[in-house]
Write a protein that holds these residues in place. Structure first.
Motif, PDB file in Angstrom:
ATOM      1  N   ASP B 112      65.734  75.075  35.104  1.00 33.62           N
ATOM      2  CA  ASP B 112      64.869  73.969  34.691  1.00 33.62           C
ATOM      3  C   ASP B 112      64.095  73.404  35.877  1.00 33.62           C
ATOM      4  N   ASN B 139      69.007  75.813  31.261  1.00 31.67           N
ATOM      5  CA  ASN B 139      68.661  74.406  31.426  1.00 31.67           C
ATOM      6  C   ASN B 139      69.901  73.534  31.634  1.00 31.67           C
ATOM      7  N   THR B 173      61.254  71.428  27.198  1.00 32.57           N
ATOM      8  CA  THR B 173      60.598  72.723  27.425  1.00 32.57           C
ATOM      9  C   THR B 173      60.305  73.465  26.125  1.00 32.57           C
ATOM     10  N   ARG B 187      66.258  77.608  20.824  1.00 29.70           N
ATOM     11  CA  ARG B 187      67.128  76.924  21.783  1.00 29.70           C
ATOM     12  C   ARG B 187      68.567  77.329  21.475  1.00 29.70           C
ATOM     13  N   ASP B 213      65.239  78.376  25.395  1.00 27.75           N
ATOM     14  CA  ASP B 213      65.790  77.339  26.256  1.00 27.75           C
ATOM     15  C   ASP B 213      67.290  77.301  25.958  1.00 27.75           C
TER      16      ASP B 213
END
Ligand code: TPP
Ligand code: SF4
Lengths: 621, 351
Positions: B112, B139, B173, B187, B213
């Motif tokens: 990140d 992240n 993001t 995600r 992510d």
């Protein structure tokens, strides 16, 4: 020719002064225009017409970092002797910009000529007494002839070309032929341009007549071509086999990437599928553009970027990575005036140090210095080979003077049997045959290891690329000996590079001498002329034109063979001289400097005067 | 919290996939990350996904920036070429690599800090260019490698180990990738391998810019109470929009879920993704809907996971550029050089 006859019988309204300059095929014309007035193509047409009459010309664009409204100049040196550098001084000023009138007037040589738009008469007190002033009511004629505002503006330019062609006794058929080529298929445009040309000619024939300068058909152009360095370098990249170009717009390099794009569209489309054998990306900035080139180089494509000083500054972290991780990349740096935004539309050779040592830590990069468009072509193609061979960044160091000005040069040449040097790449077959693969292993003692392209072999030859130190087998390492092995091998590689880069060109003086001169890049044409002038003054110098860094052994030999070697460069701090001193450990007093860095291309007059003065001072001392 | 049933494979380490490789062939060097670091779980999920997808390891190019996360490509797919580039600039290098050879699978791994701070520009542009890749952002809300400073995804108001309070708004993001034009956006959570592996597989099958992510707790610097990137927080606040099964085309698709609960998502290569909806209103083809959904749940403190958006008809950069199908790096002088005759014509025009 009938037109010539007419011109001669025309009224000599110009009233030449007794001391007026007379010259055939050897003078300087300068056009002072306003940016955006459409004068560029007319001025270029004028230059080309002289060229077509067999007389060499050397034009220079001098333009502001602004799109519209600011002053712009186009200077053409007409030179049967073939000197392609700037001479200095102006013999005929075509003063079309009231804003710069005063300074333009000052530049005219005694006995020279001023041509201006007399639609609004200027007071006689503003003219110099030692020049011939020629007025032509261009605006008035255009306003009377054309109703459209744009036409009034554009044809004013063609009108003055027509008038000049009479004043200088040029062949109108040559200009008409150029129009025919330019407006092929656009008959209306062709007709109206020819008409405007003759409108200008008719006025000049009646009211001006010939002046003391003239162009006479000669046979001095030969098979040379007339091209700018950026187009030439772009074509060199096409011929050199570049398939990936990533770039970010910056003057004076943008037209290089744009030319690459248009050459590729013509020359690199797969005939069967209509698909492209190239990829061009306009990146979001220079960091990304060089990053893409690094990625493509790592993955086995020939890749290049094009930029200028500020772009190189942004690229430096990646340049360190490419140097240390040993990735082939090619950069074409069309140098401009620095530092910072400096003089973005003027020329300098001021990025030598920042490119040679770009990035942090101990780095050294290969630099090539082309002297003209022909060498821009050759060196760009060579850079792609060198980058692959040496697995390192290679810079082609051109500048605005070569990049954005058309120059007469030898035609491009290519040997169809030439194969690309892809360097040391180990194939799947070689790996299967059991060859030892260590990514950073110096197998041949030349400092250059083998690499494999990603995807080569299911179980052999894979490795991890990183900016950190590693051992010869690409394994992560932070030990001193592994670090030293790498950095020393990189130096050995640079030693190898010395023998592979274009070698210096040496030109001996007419008589034995203890003086030498060293120069490089766009200084070349002015230098040739200066050397001849110095020779005529009885001042002999052996000359070395440097074509690359790292410096070849012959550079050391050349300097060793002379008491003093003048180093001529176009930057304030004598950057190349500094590198010669530190890299070759030469005593500074043996390398007197000749520096020119006001943003205009160096002239033969400047070099001649500066060297003559120093040589005479030296002999008095 | 949502978990899919365990995969049917009983002894994955012994079994061979269609390209005759065992799971071990997808491993890399031993990790040097902290024990318990979320990044290691992600490496394991990548290994699993590539093995299950029958990816040939040497046909993968793994690229990363700088950071703990960016070190991980060394820890999986040991036989593929890896490139640890510079901080935040992996996307451009990956783009160039992809241009040079479109035939490989490009796996970008980033942190990140790498992607949302120093590299946010390149992150945005690689998405909008549609580079065909799987971009994994690990992240954790902190800079791990430089020991605990805030990244741009750190929670506003959270305290660093050194006691500094973060006053800046975090960057999401996933929303950014959607906005920038990524054609596959998901995600995941490093602690939920059952959801993560199929997401990675679907991303591999996707042609275009695929972004995942993955919330990946940093046990050294950001696993404390109050952090939305800690194991406990995500476990408690995970809002999964769907579960994924990944089915290669050639196999018959058997759907035994209730009507209206399962969507088939066909990929460009003919493979089919089965999405079992957990939320009736969730449509992964609706970009605006996805954005709204994410924003709404984020405001409620929930971490929305799953396949958030996919465009089945996405075009990649090579299609935008109309490049030939064979890799550019295989072209020879014969393919690239227009030859002397063409040059003579050019010379002629320049006289
Ligand atoms: C140009 C540059 N600036 C700073 C650094 C130092 N640096 C190394 S890793 C890193 C942050 C990594 O954070 P993140 O991407 O979140 O990865 P993590 O370690 O948390 O997985 C920084 C700032 C660097 N390597 N290069
Ligand atoms: S510092 Fe954090 S991110 Fe880095 S390895 Fe340790 S747990 Fe992972």
């Amino acid at each position: 020719m009938s037109q010539q006859g007419q011109a001669r019988s025309g009224g000599m309204n110009a009233q030449l002064k007794p001391q007026s300059l007379t010259a055939t095929n050897d003078f300087v014309v300068k056009f002072a225009n306003v940016n955006g007035s459409g004068s560029a193509s007319a001025n270029e047409l004028f230059a080309k017409a002289i060229l077509r009459m067999g007389v060499p010309v050397s034009p220079r664009n001098i333009f502001p970092s602004n799109i519209q409204g600011l002053p712009t100049w186009y200077e053409i040196r007409v030179t049967e002797a073939g000197w392609l550098g700037r001479r200095g001084g102006v013999d005929l000023m075509v003063a079309m910009n009231p804003q710069t009138w005063n300074s333009d007037l000052k530049e005219i040589e005694p006995g020279g000529y001023l041509f201006y738009d007399s639609s609004k008469p200027l007071p006689a007190s503003r003219f110099r007494s030692d020049i011939t002033v020629i007025g032509m009511p261009l605006t008035e004629i255009c306003n009377a002839t054309y109703s459209d505002a744009r036409q009034r503006q554009l044809f004013k330019n063609i009108l003055y070309v027509g008038a000049l062609s009479v004043m200088l006794d040029m062949e109108p058929a040559v200009i008409e032929q150029l129009f025919t080529e330019q407006y092929k298929g656009k008959e209306k445009l062709l007709d109206s341009n020819v008409q405007a040309l003759h409108l200008g000619r008719d006025y000049a024939t009646k009211h001006i007549g010939r002046i003391g300068l003239n162009v006479k058909r000669a046979n001095q152009v030969g098979d040379r071509i007339f091209v700018d360095g950026n187009s030439a370098a772009a074509l060199g990249c096409v011929y050199g086999g570049a398939t990936v170009c990533a770039w970010y717009p910056i003057t004076p390099s943008s037209s290089l990437a744009e030319a690459f794009q248009s050459y590729c569209q013509k020359l690199r489309v797969d005939p069967e599928t209509g698909k492209n054998r190239y990829a061009i990306v306009q990146a979001e900035d220079e960091i990304a553009s060089v990053g893409m080139v690094v990625g493509a180089g790592w993955n086995g494509a020939r890749a290049f970027t094009t930029t200028s000083g500020p772009g190189v500054s942004l690229m430096t972290e990646f340049l360190g990575l490419a140097y240390f991780a040993e990735i082939p990349i090619t950069l074409i740096n069309v140098q401009r005036g620095g530092p910072s935004t400096g003089m973005p539309t003027r020329t300098q050779q001021a990025d030598i140090v920042s490119c040679a040592y770009a990035s942090h830590g101990d780095t050294k990069h290969i630099l090539l210095f082309p002297e003209d468009p022909k060498e821009c072509f050759d060196h760009s193609a060579a850079a792609l080979d060198l980058a692959d061979r040496l697995q390192t960044p290679v810079f082609v160091m051109t500048d605005l003077d070569i990049g954005m000005n058309q120059r007469l040069c030898a035609p491009f040449d290519w040997d169809d049997t030439r194969e690309y040097d892809r360097g040391k790449v180990m194939t799947a077959e070689e790996l299967d045959a059991g060859r030892d693969f260590g990514r950073y292993l110096d197998v041949d003692g030349d400092g250059i290891p083998f690499r494999t392209y990603p995807g080569t072999h299911p179980s052999k030859g894979g490795f991890f690329t990183r900016g950190t130190t590693r051992n010869a087998y690409a394994q992560y390492s932070e030990t001193g000996p592994d670090y030293l092995y790498n950095v020393h091998r990189l130096l050995k590689k640079l030693d190898t590079a010395k023998t592979l880069v274009p070698q210096p060109v040496i030109r001996p003086a007419a008589a034995p001498t203890r003086f030498g001169v060293l120069y490089f890049g766009s200084t070349s044409p002015a230098m040739h002329e200066a050397l001849e002038a110095l020779e005529a003054m009885g001042l002999h110098l052996d000359a070395l034109r440097l074509r690359a860094f790292p410096f070849s052994d012959s550079v050391v030999e050349f300097i060793d063979a002379h008491d003093q070697v003048f180093v001529v460069e176009q930057n304030r701090d004598a950057q190349l001289r500094g590198m010669l001193i530190t890299e070759l450990e030469i005593a500074p007093q043996r390398l007197p400097k000749i520096l020119h860095y006001d943003g205009t291309p160096i002239t033969a007059r400047f070099i001649t005067a500066a060297i003559a003065e120093q040589m005479r001072a030296g002999s008095r001392a | 919290m949502t978990y899919l049933a365990k995969p049917k494979l009983h002894h994955p380490s012994l079994a061979q996939n269609k390209v005759c490789r065992t799971r071990r062939d997808y491993e890399g060097r031993v990790s040097t990350l902290c024990a318990g670091c979320g990044h290691d779980s992600i490496s394991a999920a990548i290994i699993q996904a590539c093995w299950e997808m029958d990816v040939e390891p040497h046909r993968v190019a793994k690229l990363s920036g700088i950071g703990c996360s960016s070190k991980t490509p060394d820890y999986f797919l040991g036989n593929s070429h890896g490139f640890n580039t510079v901080h935040g600039r992996m996307p451009s290098v990956l783009t160039g690599a992809n241009l040079a050879n479109r035939a490989l699978l490009y796996l970008g791994v980033s942190g990140d800090g790498d992607s949302a701070s120093i590299g946010i520009g390149q992150f945005a542009h690689v998405m909008r260019r549609g580079v065909n890749m799987v971009y994994i952002l690990e992240n954790n809300g902190v800079y791990g490698l430089t020991k605990g400073q805030f990244s741009a995804t750190a929670d506003q108001g959270s305290k660093s180990k050194k006691g500094v309070v973060n006053s800046d708004t975090p960057i999401d993001t996933v929303s950014l990738a959607l906005q920038m034009g990524a054609s596959f956006v998901a995600r995941g959570f490093s602690g939920d391998k059952q959801q993560l592996v199929p997401i990675i597989k679907a991303a591999i099958a996707h042609k275009g810019a695929a972004f995942i992510d993955i919330v990946s707790p940093c046990v050294a610097f950001n696993n404390h109470p109050g952090s939305t990137k800690s194991y406990d927080y995500v476990r408690e606040h995970n809002e999964a929009v769907n579960r994924i099964d990944f089915i290669p085309t050639r196999e018959e698709i058997v759907v035994d879920y209730a009507e209206g609960q399962v969507i088939e998502v066909e990929q460009h290569d003919g493979t089919v993704l089965l999405l079992r909806k957990l939320h009736r209103d969730y449509d992964p083809h609706n970009k605006i809907g996805a954005m709204n959904y994410i924003t709404k749940h984020q405001a409620e403190g929930e971490v929305v996971t799953g396949l958030l958006y996919v465009d089945n008809d996405a075009q990649d950069l090579h299609e935008h550029l109309n490049t030939i199908d064979i890799p550019l790096n295989t072209l020879t002088a014969k393919d690239l050089n227009p030859g002397r005759a063409a040059l003579d014509k050019i010379n002629q025009r320049l006289r």
